[in-house]
Design a protein around this motif. Structure first.
Motif, PDB file in Angstrom:
ATOM      1  N   LEU A 215      -5.644 -31.303 -24.196  1.00  0.00           N
ATOM      2  CA  LEU A 215      -6.968 -31.808 -23.827  1.00  0.00           C
ATOM      3  C   LEU A 215      -7.525 -31.031 -22.641  1.00  0.00           C
ATOM      4  N   ARG A 216      -6.661 -30.808 -21.693  1.00  0.00           N
ATOM      5  CA  ARG A 216      -7.084 -30.073 -20.496  1.00  0.00           C
ATOM      6  C   ARG A 216      -7.522 -28.655 -20.872  1.00  0.00           C
ATOM      7  N   GLU A 217      -6.709 -28.023 -21.701  1.00  0.00           N
ATOM      8  CA  GLU A 217      -7.036 -26.642 -22.086  1.00  0.00           C
ATOM      9  C   GLU A 217      -8.333 -26.584 -22.864  1.00  0.00           C
ATOM     10  N   ALA A 218      -8.503 -27.569 -23.761  1.00  0.00           N
ATOM     11  CA  ALA A 218      -9.735 -27.584 -24.552  1.00  0.00           C
ATOM     12  C   ALA A 218     -10.952 -27.808 -23.651  1.00  0.00           C
ATOM     13  N   ALA A 219     -10.792 -28.689 -22.659  1.00  0.00           N
ATOM     14  CA  ALA A 219     -11.912 -28.967 -21.756  1.00  0.00           C
ATOM     15  C   ALA A 219     -12.230 -27.755 -20.892  1.00  0.00           C
ATOM     16  N   MET A 220     -11.195 -27.045 -20.492  1.00  0.00           N
ATOM     17  CA  MET A 220     -11.408 -25.913 -19.587  1.00  0.00           C
ATOM     18  C   MET A 220     -12.095 -24.735 -20.271  1.00  0.00           C
ATOM     19  N   VAL A 221     -11.960 -24.646 -21.589  1.00  0.00           N
ATOM     20  CA  VAL A 221     -12.581 -23.499 -22.275  1.00  0.00           C
ATOM     21  C   VAL A 221     -13.836 -23.909 -23.043  1.00  0.00           C
ATOM     22  N   GLU A 222     -14.220 -25.172 -22.941  1.00  0.00           N
ATOM     23  CA  GLU A 222     -15.402 -25.630 -23.668  1.00  0.00           C
ATOM     24  C   GLU A 222     -16.670 -25.213 -22.924  1.00  0.00           C
ATOM     25  N   PRO A 223     -17.519 -24.385 -23.533  1.00  0.00           N
ATOM     26  CA  PRO A 223     -18.725 -23.919 -22.831  1.00  0.00           C
ATOM     27  C   PRO A 223     -19.821 -24.991 -22.733  1.00  0.00           C
ATOM     28  N   ASP A 224     -19.868 -25.909 -23.720  1.00  0.00           N
ATOM     29  CA  ASP A 224     -20.917 -26.940 -23.708  1.00  0.00           C
ATOM     30  C   ASP A 224     -20.586 -27.988 -22.633  1.00  0.00           C
ATOM     31  N   PRO A 225     -21.465 -28.193 -21.628  1.00  0.00           N
ATOM     32  CA  PRO A 225     -21.141 -29.127 -20.537  1.00  0.00           C
ATOM     33  C   PRO A 225     -20.921 -30.554 -21.018  1.00  0.00           C
ATOM     34  N   GLU A 226     -21.707 -30.984 -21.986  1.00  0.00           N
ATOM     35  CA  GLU A 226     -21.571 -32.372 -22.461  1.00  0.00           C
ATOM     36  C   GLU A 226     -20.231 -32.575 -23.162  1.00  0.00           C
ATOM     37  N   LEU A 227     -19.932 -31.630 -24.045  1.00  0.00           N
ATOM     38  CA  LEU A 227     -18.648 -31.729 -24.744  1.00  0.00           C
ATOM     39  C   LEU A 227     -17.487 -31.621 -23.759  1.00  0.00           C
ATOM     40  N   ARG A 228     -17.689 -30.739 -22.775  1.00  0.00           N
ATOM     41  CA  ARG A 228     -16.630 -30.553 -21.776  1.00  0.00           C
ATOM     42  C   ARG A 228     -16.381 -31.852 -21.008  1.00  0.00           C
ATOM     43  N   GLU A 229     -17.469 -32.508 -20.632  1.00  0.00           N
ATOM     44  CA  GLU A 229     -17.318 -33.761 -19.898  1.00  0.00           C
ATOM     45  C   GLU A 229     -16.677 -34.830 -20.786  1.00  0.00           C
ATOM     46  N   ALA A 230     -17.034 -34.806 -22.067  1.00  0.00           N
ATOM     47  CA  ALA A 230     -16.422 -35.774 -22.992  1.00  0.00           C
ATOM     48  C   ALA A 230     -14.926 -35.535 -23.110  1.00  0.00           C
ATOM     49  N   LEU A 231     -14.567 -34.274 -23.114  1.00  0.00           N
ATOM     50  CA  LEU A 231     -13.135 -33.950 -23.190  1.00  0.00           C
ATOM     51  C   LEU A 231     -12.408 -34.379 -21.916  1.00  0.00           C
ATOM     52  N   TRP A 232     -13.060 -34.157 -20.801  1.00  0.00           N
ATOM     53  CA  TRP A 232     -12.422 -34.598 -19.546  1.00  0.00           C
ATOM     54  C   TRP A 232     -12.306 -36.113 -19.509  1.00  0.00           C
ATOM     55  N   GLU A 233     -13.307 -36.789 -20.059  1.00  0.00           N
ATOM     56  CA  GLU A 233     -13.245 -38.258 -20.108  1.00  0.00           C
ATOM     57  C   GLU A 233     -12.075 -38.699 -20.986  1.00  0.00           C
ATOM     58  N   GLU A 234     -11.909 -37.991 -22.075  1.00  0.00           N
ATOM     59  CA  GLU A 234     -10.779 -38.293 -22.957  1.00  0.00           C
ATOM     60  C   GLU A 234      -9.456 -38.031 -22.228  1.00  0.00           C
ATOM     61  N   TYR A 235      -9.461 -36.984 -21.468  1.00  0.00           N
ATOM     62  CA  TYR A 235      -8.258 -36.653 -20.691  1.00  0.00           C
ATOM     63  C   TYR A 235      -7.948 -37.773 -19.689  1.00  0.00           C
ATOM     64  N   ARG A 236      -9.027 -38.255 -19.027  1.00  0.00           N
ATOM     65  CA  ARG A 236      -8.825 -39.338 -18.045  1.00  0.00           C
ATOM     66  C   ARG A 236      -8.290 -40.582 -18.738  1.00  0.00           C
ATOM     67  N   ASN A 237      -8.867 -40.883 -19.888  1.00  0.00           N
ATOM     68  CA  ASN A 237      -8.407 -42.071 -20.611  1.00  0.00           C
ATOM     69  C   ASN A 237      -6.951 -41.921 -21.037  1.00  0.00           C
ATOM     70  N   TYR A 238      -6.623 -40.746 -21.515  1.00  0.00           N
ATOM     71  CA  TYR A 238      -5.266 -40.534 -22.034  1.00  0.00           C
ATOM     72  C   TYR A 238      -4.226 -40.581 -20.920  1.00  0.00           C
ATOM     73  N   THR A 239      -4.580 -39.966 -19.800  1.00  0.00           N
ATOM     74  CA  THR A 239      -3.593 -39.906 -18.711  1.00  0.00           C
ATOM     75  C   THR A 239      -3.629 -41.147 -17.825  1.00  0.00           C
ATOM     76  N   GLY A 240      -4.584 -42.046 -18.077  1.00  0.00           N
ATOM     77  CA  GLY A 240      -4.647 -43.266 -17.282  1.00  0.00           C
ATOM     78  C   GLY A 240      -5.396 -43.102 -15.976  1.00  0.00           C
ATOM     79  N   LEU A 241      -6.064 -41.991 -15.782  1.00  0.00           N
ATOM     80  CA  LEU A 241      -6.805 -41.776 -14.532  1.00  0.00           C
ATOM     81  C   LEU A 241      -7.979 -42.750 -14.424  1.00  0.00           C
ATOM     82  N   SER A 242      -8.573 -43.098 -15.555  1.00  0.00           N
ATOM     83  CA  SER A 242      -9.748 -43.975 -15.512  1.00  0.00           C
ATOM     84  C   SER A 242      -9.381 -45.384 -15.078  1.00  0.00           C
ATOM     85  N   GLU A 243      -8.111 -45.764 -15.255  1.00  0.00           N
ATOM     86  CA  GLU A 243      -7.699 -47.114 -14.875  1.00  0.00           C
ATOM     87  C   GLU A 243      -7.393 -47.217 -13.392  1.00  0.00           C
ATOM     88  N   GLN A 244      -7.163 -46.076 -12.786  1.00  0.00           N
ATOM     89  CA  GLN A 244      -6.775 -46.118 -11.367  1.00  0.00           C
ATOM     90  C   GLN A 244      -7.986 -46.354 -10.467  1.00  0.00           C
TER      91      GLN A 244
END
Lengths: 394, 367
Positions: free
Chosen positions: B338-367
């Motif tokens: 997820l991190r790698e996909a977000a880091m190479v995603e040129p579209d800002p919206e998609l990139r942010e969505a990927l980072w959001e998914e990353y946060r959800n997956y790693t539990g960062l959003s709950e902290q």
């Protein structure tokens, strides 16, 4: 009273000493450079090396490592490690061409085979067997290395594989053996044998008589074909093509290694941490079991044999402390189980990533080998016809 | 009434005539089928010369000569039939192989089946043998062979002698010595003097004065057909054959080189692509299967599905993670992807969505 106290203290010291000794591990951070031949060896005296695909060593996995060893990763490593070894040997500039061999049908002057005995990110052990084209075995040695976290430092990782020391040591041993045991004439002989073995593969009716085998099955050169022998020239032309085929397979392996490197390194680094933690937890749990048991026994002895109230109270307290130690040992063991599961999960993740690459590599290699072998079959027939034409059988 | 009877008789006569025509047609077709069935190599009995002639004829000739083989097979009973119906030039060797030279032909027929040109040579050699025998039928024919067919039935002792003399060495010599070596050697003629006698003159007309000393696999093609000795289809010498085989090898080299170099280019391009994608953090999938030699006909072509340099450059372009994202040292494989996909995603919206998914997956959003 004095005697009891002395025994008790002495027992505790012995336990502490024993458990301290049990966790001794030597890690190497030293780097072994590749030795280079001091002499300027003529090109026709450089031996070509074929590195075979390693044996994954599935059958030799220790029972204690069975749970944490992923078979598919071993298979992937058995294609990864030979390529690194061949690159190391090639870099040493002590040899002719060095190639990972897709199969055993292309004779080389020297063959290097290996079996992976251990690989968990922290330690690696490979058994290497070296033979030459005559069939003589040079040696079989086991190379093992336990590395530190320093080897996974990004700056170090960019320069070399974490276990590069093993490959360098293998290369140095190979060079040392050649320097000690092979004269120039023997090297020439080995090169002639590999050439004639290739010629036999394509035109056995012409070249069978050039080689013989001794009692041990080792090849010997009986005679050599003339340099301007047309049959030899044809076989040499084909051998050039065979080298091209082997070179193409090297590109496959290079692609595979490049694709595998990143996830494999990540896995090794994580596996390193987990393996270290797991080993420490297991050792800690073992220590606690031993110490707790000893303390419980000592406490029981003090409580039972103590003549004074203090001694009996101390003994009871020791029993309680020992029981706590044993319980903490169980806790450590449970924690170790969690890390073992983490290791297995890591292995599964990498397996999902590299297993398709291994399959793809094998498919490509087999497909190419099949096409090439089909062409070789046609050439064999033509060479047989040419031989028949030469001897007037047509 | 009379006219009715006459008409009846006439109609019957016509009917009978038709039946007769049909029957004859049937009989001719059956004879052709029998002739083709006799195309099996004959047993080596010198007496059954006529039946062997049909065998050797069908062997030595292609299907175009089936009609002539009929005539030769039917000539087993009467040579005059074959003599009366001149066979086309292509059938001449068939009728010529009629010769009673069983011991020789039996050994050579196996060769002739594989190489028609050799077969012609064989029959030609027997022709020279036969020439001495066929004095009975000695009338010269336009093709110089129809008459010889008749001669197959009556074997002279001279011919037999010559055959028996050649029986031992002809098969071997036929294969060993190509036409060029046999031309003008004359050894067999001189040893079997009878071979030079008889109506040889009439046959030499067709041989072009070649002396008739051709071994069974070296007679120039077309001699028997009266078209003159054409060198194009003669049997190759060992050196020529070696040249041909070398040429085959060379063509194989060219094909192989094109195939393997094309495959190498492809593999190296994939390797480079894998290297650059690895540097960009993507492990990528495997390459395609290598082409087979047949598939590689348009050589040196790199398949169009290879990643281009622009796509590689895009893949290697990375964007820094947001500030709330930790180093990722403890990421598992999914989080890392997820991190790698977000880091190479040129579209800002998609990139942010990927980072959001990353946060959800790693539990960062709950902290």
């Amino acid at each position: 009273m004095k005697i009891y106290w002395k025994n008790y203290v002495g027992l505790v010291w012995v336990v502490l000493f024993t458990t301290a000794c049990a966790t001794h591990t030597v890690k190497s951070t030293s780097y072994t450079p590749i030795n280079k031949d001091s002499q300027n060896v003529p090109e026709d005296l450089l031996l070509d090396i074929g590195v075979a695909i390693f044996d994954p060593g599935i059958d030799e996995i220790k029972s204690s490592e069975e749970e944490t060893t992923n078979h598919d990763i071993r298979v992937a490593e058995s294609r990864y490690a030979p390529f690194l070894l061949s690159e190391t040997l090639q870099r040493s500039a002590n040899w002719g061409i060095v190639r990972v061999m897709p199969n055993e049908s292309s004779p080389m002057d020297v063959y290097v085979g290996g079996t992976i005995l251990q690989s968990n990110g922290e330690a690696m052990a490979i058994r290497i067997t070296v033979t030459d084209s005559s069939g003589r075995e040079w040696y079989t040695r086991v190379y093992d290395e336990v590395i530190s976290q320093f080897s996974y430092d990004p700056s170090e990782r960019q320069k070399n594989d974490p276990f590069q020391k093993i490959y360098n040591t293998i290369a140095n041993d190979l060079l040392a053996y050649r320097q000690r045991n092979l004269s120039d004439s023997e090297i020439t002989n080995l090169r002639a044998i590999s050439g004639l073995l290739f010629a036999q593969r394509f035109s056995p009716e012409v070249f069978d008589s050039y080689l013989s085998q001794d009692r041990r099955g080792n090849y010997q050169v009986e005679r050599l074909p003339s340099a301007d022998d047309p049959a030899l020239q044809r076989v040499l032309d084909i051998r050039e093509r065979d080298f091209m085929f082997v070179d193409t397979v090297q590109d496959y392996y290079a692609t595979y290694v490049r694709q595998m490197r990143l996830p494999y390194d990540s896995w090794r680094e994580l596996s390193y941490s987990e393996t270290v933690i797991l080993r420490e937890l297991k050792a800690s749990a073992q220590r606690r079991f031993i110490a707790g048991t000893a303390v419980v026994l000592g406490g029981l002895a003090a409580a039972a044999g103590g003549s004074t109230y203090v001694a009996q109270t101390g003994g009871i307290a020791s029993v309680g402390a020992g029981a706590y130690l044993i319980k903490s040992g169980f806790d450590k063991r449970a924690e170790a189980a969690i890390h073992m599961e983490a290791l297995e999960e890591l292995g599964t993740s990498l397996e999902n990533e590299v297993a398709p690459q291994v399959i793809n590599l094998e498919d490509r290699t087999i497909t190419l080998s099949g096409s090439v072998e089909e062409q070789y079959g046609q050439w064999r027939e033509i060479l047989a016809d040419l031989y028949a034409a030469d001897v007037g059988e047509l | 009434m009379k006219t009715d009877n006459l008409f009846k008789w006439l109609s019957r006569a016509v009917l009978l005539g038709c039946v007769g025509v049909v029957l004859t047609a049937c009989s001719s077709s059956s004879s052709s089928s029998s002739s083709s069935s006799t195309a099996i190599p004959p047993p080596s009995s010198s007496s059954s010369s006529s039946s062997q002639s049909s065998q050797s004829s069908s062997q030595s000739q292609s299907s175009s000569s089936s009609s002539s083989s009929q005539s030769s097979s039917s000539s087993s009973s009467s040579q005059s039939s074959s003599a009366g119906s001149p066979s086309p030039s292509s059938s001449q060797s068939q009728s010529r192989s009629d010769s009673s030279n069983q011991s020789a032909s039996s050994g050579q027929n196996s060769d002739s089946s594989s190489s028609p040109s050799q077969n012609q040579g064989q029959s030609g050699a027997q022709q020279s043998v036969e020439n001495g025998n066929n004095s009975a039928s000695g009338q010269p024919s336009p093709n110089g062979d129809a008459a010889r067919t008749a001669g197959g039935g009556s074997t002279d002792t001279a011919a037999d002698d010559s055959n028996s003399a050649n029986a031992g060495d002809l098969p071997g010599s036929a294969s060993r010595f190509p036409s060029g070596q046999d031309d003008g050697s004359g050894s067999r003629d001189t040893s079997t003097g009878d071979l030079t006698s008889g109506d040889r003159v009439s046959q030499n007309g067709s041989l072009g004065g070649g002396g008739g000393d051709y071994s069974l696999d070296t007679l120039p093609n077309g001699v028997l057909s009266g078209s003159g000795g054409t060198k194009s289809a003669r049997v190759l010498t060992a050196a020529e054959r070696a040249d041909l085989l070398d040429e085959q090898l060379r063509r194989g080299y060219e094909k192989f080189d094109g195939f393997i170099l094309g495959e190498r280019e492809r593999a190296q391009a994939e390797s480079n692509a894998a290297g650059s994608s690895a540097a960009g953090g993507a492990s990528g999938g495997g390459g395609g299967q290598p082409m087979t030699l047949e598939e590689s006909a348009p050589q040196f072509e790199i398949p169009g599905d290879l990643p281009t340099s622009t796509s590689t450059a895009q893949a290697s372009e990375s964007f820094p993670p947001p500030e709330d994202i930790p180093t990722g040292r403890d990421d598992d494989v999914v989080a890392r992807q997820l991190r790698e996909a977000a880091m190479v995603e040129p579209d800002p919206e998609l990139r942010e969505a990927l980072w959001e998914e990353y946060r959800n997956y790693t539990g960062l959003s709950e902290q």
